[in-house]
Design a protein around this motif. Structure first.
Motif, short mmCIF file in Angstrom:
data_model
loop_
_atom_site.label_atom_id
_atom_site.label_comp_id
_atom_site.label_asym_id
_atom_site.label_seq_id
_atom_site.Cartn_x
_atom_site.Cartn_y
_atom_site.Cartn_z
N ASP A 187 40.12 79.22 7.07
CA ASP A 187 38.76 78.34 6.69
C ASP A 187 38.52 78.21 5.14
O ASP A 187 38.44 77.35 4.76
CB ASP A 187 37.42 79.20 7.34
CG ASP A 187 36.25 78.36 7.23
OD1 ASP A 187 36.16 76.97 6.97
OD2 ASP A 187 35.00 79.16 7.02
N VAL A 239 42.70 68.15 4.64
CA VAL A 239 42.30 68.21 3.31
C VAL A 239 43.26 67.81 2.17
O VAL A 239 42.88 66.94 1.38
CB VAL A 239 41.76 69.65 2.88
CG1 VAL A 239 41.69 69.93 1.50
CG2 VAL A 239 40.60 70.25 3.81
N LEU A 293 34.69 80.56 -3.67
CA LEU A 293 35.52 79.37 -3.70
C LEU A 293 36.27 78.94 -4.97
O LEU A 293 37.33 78.56 -4.99
CB LEU A 293 34.63 78.12 -3.31
CG LEU A 293 34.48 77.81 -1.55
CD1 LEU A 293 33.16 77.11 -1.61
CD2 LEU A 293 35.73 77.73 -0.98
N PHE A 297 32.85 83.00 5.36
CA PHE A 297 34.06 82.09 6.06
C PHE A 297 34.21 82.83 7.31
O PHE A 297 34.08 83.86 7.46
CB PHE A 297 35.04 82.21 4.88
CG PHE A 297 34.92 81.54 3.68
CD1 PHE A 297 34.69 80.27 3.55
CD2 PHE A 297 34.46 82.75 2.64
CE1 PHE A 297 34.22 79.86 2.24
CE2 PHE A 297 34.08 82.03 1.48
CZ PHE A 297 33.99 80.70 1.14
N GLN A 305 38.70 75.27 2.39
CA GLN A 305 37.63 74.86 1.58
C GLN A 305 37.97 75.07 0.09
O GLN A 305 37.57 74.25 -0.50
CB GLN A 305 36.43 75.84 2.06
CG GLN A 305 35.87 75.36 3.21
CD GLN A 305 34.43 75.99 3.65
OE1 GLN A 305 33.54 76.19 2.71
NE2 GLN A 305 34.32 76.54 4.94
N ARG A 345 39.83 71.99 -0.89
CA ARG A 345 39.14 70.70 -0.99
C ARG A 345 38.44 71.11 -2.44
O ARG A 345 38.21 70.13 -3.00
CB ARG A 345 37.96 70.95 0.10
CG ARG A 345 37.09 69.62 0.08
CD ARG A 345 36.09 69.40 0.99
NE ARG A 345 36.43 69.59 2.42
CZ ARG A 345 37.09 68.85 2.89
NH1 ARG A 345 37.57 67.68 2.74
NH2 ARG A 345 37.43 68.96 4.45
N ARG A 346 38.10 72.09 -2.81
CA ARG A 346 37.47 72.64 -4.18
C ARG A 346 38.31 72.11 -5.32
O ARG A 346 38.06 71.29 -6.34
CB ARG A 346 36.97 73.88 -4.27
CG ARG A 346 36.52 74.56 -5.45
CD ARG A 346 35.23 73.82 -5.98
NE ARG A 346 34.32 73.96 -4.70
CZ ARG A 346 33.28 74.85 -5.04
NH1 ARG A 346 33.09 76.02 -5.76
NH2 ARG A 346 32.30 75.04 -3.99
#
Length: 187
Positions: free
Chosen positions: A56, A120, A16, A51, A60, A63-64
């Protein structure tokens, strides 16, 4: 050798972190899974254990990246709006695409992305607006929100354009005009 649950979680975090940086630097389509996994120090074979798909991962990782921006905004809010705006549109931030504002770096990817990525991204925009709204003058929340929305659009747009042009003078001129516009009327 079997990977422990703790090691699997550390691997996922590395993926991530790498994805958040690489996607900001080169865009989602500019990073392949092999390269991404190599940057995280892992092999491609382990990707699908973490993932469901690249989409996906993209959501994510976005978002990070955007969560990191929230923490930076909180620190900057204590310094006041003028300092915050000048730091956001500084030469250093303009050059730090990989660890800078995720909204600016990922906007085009979000516009072309799926529903998860856009959700997101919408959260990221809302977090930015909320942070600026607290610094806006005005007598009502609605008035402060409108001002914050306009300033977020100005800041993100100016940084996006400043990064997109080859001429450093033009880049600086765009950012300086945006600084003046954002700070106008804020006392």
């Amino acid at each position: 050798m079997k990977v422990t649950r703790a090691q699997a979680e550390q691997n996922r975090e590395r993926i991530l972190d790498s994805a958040a940086q690489l996607f900001r630097e080169r865009g989602v389509d500019g990073v392949g899974l092999n390269e991404l996994m190599q940057a995280a120090g892992l092999t491609r074979g382990g990707f699908y254990g973490h993932f469901e798909s690249k989409e996906d991962l993209v959501a994510q990782a976005a978002r990070r990246a955007l969560a990191g921006n929230v923490a930076q905004r909180r620190r900057m809010a204590d310094k006041g709006l003028a300092s915050w705006v000048r730091t956001y549109l500084s030469d250093a931030h303009c050059l730090r695409v990989g660890d800078g504002c995720g909204l600016t770096a990922l906007a085009a990817d979000a516009a072309r992305g799926g529903e998860a990525m856009q959700a997101v991204f919408g959260e990221g925009v809302e977090n930015f607006v909320t942070a600026l709204q607290a610094l806006m003058p005005g007598t009502t929340d609605a008035e402060r929100r409108t001002q914050a929305l306009a300033r977020v659009a100005t800041l993100v747009g100016a940084l996006l354009l400043a990064r997109a042009v080859a001429d450093e003078g033009q880049s600086r001129e765009l950012r300086e005009a945006a600084i003046d516009a954002v700070l106008a009327g804020t006392g």
